[in-house]
Design a protein around this motif. Structure first.
Motif, PDB file in Angstrom:
ATOM      1  N   VAL A 104      -5.267  95.769 -32.781  1.00 32.74           N
ATOM      2  CA  VAL A 104      -6.466  95.387 -33.532  1.00 32.74           C
ATOM      3  C   VAL A 104      -7.721  95.609 -32.689  1.00 32.74           C
ATOM      4  O   VAL A 104      -8.742  96.109 -33.186  1.00 32.74           O
ATOM      5  CB  VAL A 104      -6.372  93.917 -33.976  1.00 32.74           C
ATOM      6  N   ARG A 105      -7.644  95.269 -31.411  1.00 37.04           N
ATOM      7  CA  ARG A 105      -8.808  95.447 -30.532  1.00 37.04           C
ATOM      8  C   ARG A 105      -9.152  96.921 -30.385  1.00 37.04           C
ATOM      9  O   ARG A 105     -10.332  97.292 -30.344  1.00 37.04           O
ATOM     10  CB  ARG A 105      -8.528  94.826 -29.162  1.00 37.04           C
ATOM     11  N   SER A 106      -8.131  97.774 -30.322  1.00 36.42           N
ATOM     12  CA  SER A 106      -8.395  99.214 -30.267  1.00 36.42           C
ATOM     13  C   SER A 106      -9.095  99.679 -31.538  1.00 36.42           C
ATOM     14  O   SER A 106      -9.993 100.525 -31.496  1.00 36.42           O
ATOM     15  CB  SER A 106      -7.080  99.978 -30.083  1.00 36.42           C
ATOM     16  N   GLY A 107      -8.664  99.125 -32.682  1.00 33.14           N
ATOM     17  CA  GLY A 107      -9.334  99.464 -33.937  1.00 33.14           C
ATOM     18  C   GLY A 107     -10.776  98.990 -33.955  1.00 33.14           C
ATOM     19  O   GLY A 107     -11.673  99.696 -34.441  1.00 33.14           O
ATOM     20  N   ILE A 108     -11.014  97.801 -33.408  1.00 30.15           N
ATOM     21  CA  ILE A 108     -12.384  97.272 -33.338  1.00 30.15           C
ATOM     22  C   ILE A 108     -13.268  98.189 -32.503  1.00 30.15           C
ATOM     23  O   ILE A 108     -14.441  98.427 -32.838  1.00 30.15           O
ATOM     24  CB  ILE A 108     -12.369  95.835 -32.762  1.00 30.15           C
ATOM     25  N   ASN A 109     -12.708  98.716 -31.420  1.00 32.01           N
ATOM     26  CA  ASN A 109     -13.495  99.572 -30.528  1.00 32.01           C
ATOM     27  C   ASN A 109     -13.873 100.905 -31.161  1.00 32.01           C
ATOM     28  O   ASN A 109     -14.757 101.601 -30.653  1.00 32.01           O
ATOM     29  CB  ASN A 109     -12.720  99.822 -29.230  1.00 32.01           C
ATOM     30  N   THR A 110     -13.188 101.282 -32.251  1.00 31.02           N
ATOM     31  CA  THR A 110     -13.543 102.541 -32.925  1.00 31.02           C
ATOM     32  C   THR A 110     -14.729 102.380 -33.873  1.00 31.02           C
ATOM     33  O   THR A 110     -15.288 103.380 -34.322  1.00 31.02           O
ATOM     34  CB  THR A 110     -12.340 103.083 -33.728  1.00 31.02           C
ATOM     35  N   VAL A 111     -15.082 101.142 -34.196  1.00 31.12           N
ATOM     36  CA  VAL A 111     -16.219 100.899 -35.096  1.00 31.12           C
ATOM     37  C   VAL A 111     -17.511 101.060 -34.294  1.00 31.12           C
ATOM     38  O   VAL A 111     -17.667 100.439 -33.234  1.00 31.12           O
ATOM     39  CB  VAL A 111     -16.140  99.484 -35.702  1.00 31.12           C
ATOM     40  N   PRO A 112     -18.444 101.872 -34.754  1.00 27.34           N
ATOM     41  CA  PRO A 112     -19.700 102.072 -34.009  1.00 27.34           C
ATOM     42  C   PRO A 112     -20.419 100.758 -33.718  1.00 27.34           C
ATOM     43  O   PRO A 112     -20.527  99.880 -34.591  1.00 27.34           O
ATOM     44  CB  PRO A 112     -20.538 102.947 -34.967  1.00 27.34           C
ATOM     45  N   VAL A 113     -20.897 100.636 -32.479  1.00 29.82           N
ATOM     46  CA  VAL A 113     -21.568  99.402 -32.058  1.00 29.82           C
ATOM     47  C   VAL A 113     -22.802  99.135 -32.901  1.00 29.82           C
ATOM     48  O   VAL A 113     -23.173  97.984 -33.150  1.00 29.82           O
ATOM     49  CB  VAL A 113     -21.939  99.497 -30.556  1.00 29.82           C
ATOM     50  N   GLY A 114     -23.438 100.192 -33.366  1.00 29.54           N
ATOM     51  CA  GLY A 114     -24.662 100.029 -34.141  1.00 29.54           C
ATOM     52  C   GLY A 114     -24.470  99.214 -35.403  1.00 29.54           C
ATOM     53  O   GLY A 114     -25.404  98.545 -35.861  1.00 29.54           O
ATOM     54  N   GLN A 115     -23.285  99.252 -35.976  1.00 33.05           N
ATOM     55  CA  GLN A 115     -23.050  98.479 -37.201  1.00 33.05           C
ATOM     56  C   GLN A 115     -23.068  96.974 -36.910  1.00 33.05           C
ATOM     57  O   GLN A 115     -23.604  96.198 -37.694  1.00 33.05           O
ATOM     58  CB  GLN A 115     -21.709  98.892 -37.812  1.00 33.05           C
ATOM     59  N   ALA A 116     -22.462  96.569 -35.777  1.00 31.47           N
ATOM     60  CA  ALA A 116     -22.493  95.157 -35.408  1.00 31.47           C
ATOM     61  C   ALA A 116     -23.914  94.724 -35.055  1.00 31.47           C
ATOM     62  O   ALA A 116     -24.337  93.613 -35.407  1.00 31.47           O
ATOM     63  CB  ALA A 116     -21.548  94.908 -34.229  1.00 31.47           C
ATOM     64  N   GLU A 117     -24.632  95.593 -34.390  1.00 31.25           N
ATOM     65  CA  GLU A 117     -26.011  95.255 -34.029  1.00 31.25           C
ATOM     66  C   GLU A 117     -26.883  95.126 -35.270  1.00 31.25           C
ATOM     67  O   GLU A 117     -27.745  94.239 -35.363  1.00 31.25           O
ATOM     68  CB  GLU A 117     -26.568  96.335 -33.097  1.00 31.25           C
ATOM     69  N   ALA A 118     -26.658  95.991 -36.254  1.00 30.64           N
ATOM     70  CA  ALA A 118     -27.422  95.898 -37.497  1.00 30.64           C
ATOM     71  C   ALA A 118     -27.101  94.605 -38.234  1.00 30.64           C
ATOM     72  O   ALA A 118     -28.008  93.964 -38.804  1.00 30.64           O
ATOM     73  CB  ALA A 118     -27.101  97.095 -38.389  1.00 30.64           C
ATOM     74  N   ALA A 119     -25.815  94.216 -38.230  1.00 33.11           N
ATOM     75  CA  ALA A 119     -25.430  92.968 -38.893  1.00 33.11           C
ATOM     76  C   ALA A 119     -26.077  91.763 -38.214  1.00 33.11           C
ATOM     77  O   ALA A 119     -26.561  90.847 -38.886  1.00 33.11           O
ATOM     78  CB  ALA A 119     -23.900  92.831 -38.875  1.00 33.11           C
ATOM     79  N   ARG A 120     -26.112  91.771 -36.878  1.00 28.71           N
ATOM     80  CA  ARG A 120     -26.740  90.656 -36.161  1.00 28.71           C
ATOM     81  C   ARG A 120     -28.248  90.615 -36.416  1.00 28.71           C
ATOM     82  O   ARG A 120     -28.847  89.542 -36.487  1.00 28.71           O
ATOM     83  CB  ARG A 120     -26.455  90.772 -34.664  1.00 28.71           C
ATOM     84  N   SER A 121     -28.859  91.802 -36.561  1.00 26.87           N
ATOM     85  CA  SER A 121     -30.301  91.833 -36.826  1.00 26.87           C
ATOM     86  C   SER A 121     -30.631  91.252 -38.201  1.00 26.87           C
ATOM     87  O   SER A 121     -31.763  90.812 -38.439  1.00 26.87           O
ATOM     88  CB  SER A 121     -30.823  93.269 -36.729  1.00 26.87           C
ATOM     89  N   LEU A 122     -29.630  91.250 -39.077  1.00 24.43           N
ATOM     90  CA  LEU A 122     -29.819  90.666 -40.408  1.00 24.43           C
ATOM     91  C   LEU A 122     -29.541  89.168 -40.417  1.00 24.43           C
ATOM     92  O   LEU A 122     -29.627  88.529 -41.464  1.00 24.43           O
ATOM     93  CB  LEU A 122     -28.904  91.361 -41.419  1.00 24.43           C
ATOM     94  N   GLY A 123     -29.166  88.625 -39.260  1.00 25.17           N
ATOM     95  CA  GLY A 123     -28.936  87.193 -39.157  1.00 25.17           C
ATOM     96  C   GLY A 123     -27.481  86.776 -39.331  1.00 25.17           C
ATOM     97  O   GLY A 123     -27.192  85.573 -39.429  1.00 25.17           O
ATOM     98  N   MET A 124     -26.570  87.728 -39.387  1.00 25.92           N
ATOM     99  CA  MET A 124     -25.156  87.392 -39.537  1.00 25.92           C
ATOM    100  C   MET A 124     -24.605  86.879 -38.214  1.00 25.92           C
ATOM    101  O   MET A 124     -24.966  87.352 -37.139  1.00 25.92           O
ATOM    102  CB  MET A 124     -24.357  88.620 -39.995  1.00 25.92           C
TER     103      MET A 124
END
Length: 216
Positions: A104-124
Motif C-alpha cells: 500500500v505504501r508503494s502505491g501511495i508513493n506513486t501518487v503525485p505529491v502535488g495532489q496531496a499538497e493541493a488537497a491540503r491547500s483546500l483545507g483538507m
C-alpha cells in the motif's frame, strides 16, 4: 479417486476451514496493513516510528515463531480462552499485514505529491487527503502485489495444522495416521484443493485490476 470419495467429508471440512481461515486472515491483514501504511506516511513522528517498527519486526520474524508467540505467549500473559482458530487468524493476519503495508505504501508513493499538497491547500486534513485523494489512486497500483500476498497467505495457512486448527494440512495428518492410503495421492488431492483456492484469489484480483484499469 477412492482417497477423495472415501474421505470427502474430511476433505470438505479441511477445504472450508482453509477458505475461512484465509478469508478472515486476509480481512485482518488488509485492515491492519492499510492502517500501518497510513502511519508510515503520517506527519506524526510517533506514528511513523510505530509503523516502521511493526513492519521491521513482522517481516523479519519467521511465521512459525509468530504462531508460537501467539499460541503460547498470550496465555502466559493471562489472555486465556482464545480458540486456536482465532489465534491462527491473528498470527496470519498480523504477519501478512506487514507485507500489505509495504504494498500500500508503494502505491501511495506513486501518487503525485502535488495532489496531496493541493488537497491540503483546500483545507483538507491528513486523514481526508489520504482517504479521499491518495488511497483510491494508490489502490490501482497496489492491487497486483496484494493479490500475490494473499495467495501466499492461503498457502501459509498450512502452518496452522500444527497448532490444532482444522484445515487442509490437518487432513493429511488425519489420513496418514488412520488409513493405509498412498501418501503421494493424499498430497496430490490436498495440492489440488490449494490450487483451486489460489486460482480463485488470482481470478478475483485480475477482475479487480481490470475494473480499476477501465476507471482510469
Amino acid at each position: 479417486m477412492n482417497v477423495l470419495s472415501d474421505n470427502f467429508a474430511l476433505f470438505r471440512e479441511g477445504f472450508l476451514g482453509t477458505v475461512e481461515l484465509t478469508a478472515l486472515s486476509a480481512l485482518l491483514a488488509l485492515v491492519l496493513g492499510t492502517v500501518v501504511a497510513a502511519f508510515r506516511v503520517s506527519p506524526v513522528p510517533a506514528l511513523r516510528a510505530f509503523g516502521t517498527a511493526w513492519v521491521t519486526l513482522l517481516r523479519n520474524t519467521p511465521l512459525v515463531l509468530l504462531f508460537l508467540a501467539v499460541t503460547l505467549g498470550l496465555p502466559a500473559l493471562g489472555l486465556k480462552g482464545w480458540d486456536s482458530f482465532w489465534l491462527a487468524v491473528m498470527a496470519l493476519g498480523c504477519y501478512t499485514s506487514a507485507f500489505i503495508c509495504e504494498a500500500v505504501r508503494s502505491g501511495i508513493n506513486t501518487v503525485p505529491v502535488g495532489q496531496a499538497e493541493a488537497a491540503r491547500s483546500l483545507g483538507m486534513t491528513f486523514g481526508q487527503t489520504l482517504g479521499q485523494i491518495v488511497l483510491p489512486q494508490a489502490a490501482r497500483t497496489a492491487i497486483p502485489p496484494i493479490g500475490s500476498l494473499l495467495i501466499a497467505l492461503a498457502k501459509n495457512t498450512a502452518i496452522a495444522s500444527g497448532f490444532n486448527v482444522s484445515e487442509l494440512g490437518s487432513v493429511q495428518k488425519t489420513l496418514n495416521a488412520d488409513s493405509g492410503y498412498n501418501i503421494f495421492v493424499i498430497f496430490l488431492w490436498i495440492a489440488i484443493c490449494y490450487i483451486i483456492i489460489t486460482f480463485a484469489i488470482s481470478g478475483l484480483f485480475r477482475l479487480l485490476e481490470s475494473r480499476l484499469a477501465v476507471a482510469r
